[in-house]
Design an enzyme around this catalytic site. Structure first.
Site, PDB file in Angstrom:
ATOM      1  N   LEU A 146       5.938   1.530  -3.110  1.00 13.58           N
ATOM      2  CA  LEU A 146       4.928   2.575  -3.008  1.00 13.58           C
ATOM      3  C   LEU A 146       4.261   2.573  -1.636  1.00 13.58           C
ATOM      4  CD1 LEU A 146       3.202   4.720  -4.555  1.00 13.58           C
ATOM      5  CD2 LEU A 146       1.605   2.848  -5.026  1.00 13.58           C
ATOM      6  N   HIS A 147       4.050   3.752  -1.100  1.00 10.93           N
ATOM      7  CA  HIS A 147       3.307   3.902   0.146  1.00 10.93           C
ATOM      8  C   HIS A 147       2.727   5.317   0.203  1.00 10.93           C
ATOM      9  CE1 HIS A 147       7.486   5.059   0.911  1.00 10.93           C
ATOM     10  NE2 HIS A 147       7.030   5.887   1.839  1.00 10.93           N
TER      11      HIS A 147
END
Length: 187
Positions: A146-147
């Site tokens: 996730l980013h």
């Protein structure tokens, strides 16, 4: 281009003598992009193959880290849309926003807000794009970790290059943008 009175405009270089059919385009060569275009894709597994697992194991300068929190960190995007484009990432290798713990979610949000404030101080953008692409089908280049993108925007920062030539001209080096952000960051 306006030519002063009494002067003549120099002729544009003709493409007639070049190989192939003249198309009227000028070329902006960006060979460094081949690392991204043809490069090895990140692994879905945690560890060295994941750029967001690897970055925090390096020095801030080597890993392009802007800020380290307890559960999340902020890193420069290696292939930015604009100068100052950062990513907010959890240290934990998790792919979906809904999989963050409540504590990770709080810090993730706090760091996003701090990134915006630091960008306002360091480069005075006119606006921002914020976003997460969940899964490869949604456009995530690194779907397994996730980013969130924080992209500073300025009036006129987009032109024909991204649309026609799939090229983005960036007026600032990554390290210069990182240094400005680090200096503008406040806890």
């Amino acid at each position: 281009m306006t030519v002063p009175e009494g002067e003549t405009q120099p002729p544009a270089e003709s493409a007639d003598d070049l190989v192939g059919v003249a198309d009227g385009f000028q070329r902006l060569w960006t060979p460094h992009r081949m690392v991204y275009v043809g490069g090895q894709r990140p692994s879905d597994e945690a560890g060295e193959g994941c750029p967001f697992c690897r970055a925090p194991t390096l020095s801030d300068e080597e890993g392009l880290i802007v800020h380290r929190g307890a559960l999340c960190f902020v890193v420069m995007n290696l292939f930015p849309y604009n100068p100052g484009h950062v990513l907010v990432c959890p240290y934990r290798h998790v792919s979906l926003y809904v999989d963050l713990t409540d504590e990770e979610t709080l810090e993730f949000t706090r760091l996003t807000k701090q990134a915006i404030r630091a960008l306002e101080v360091s480069s005075a953008p006119h606006g921002f794009n914020l976003g997460m692409n969940q899964g490869a089908v949604a456009g995530a280049g690194v779907a397994a970790h996730l980013h969130q993108h924080v992209v500073p925007r300025w009036g006129g920062d987009s032109n024909f290059l991204p649309v026609v030539a799939q090229t983005k001209a960036l007026p600032m080096l990554l390290e210069d943008a990182r240094s400005r952000l680090v200096a503008a960051w406040s806890g």
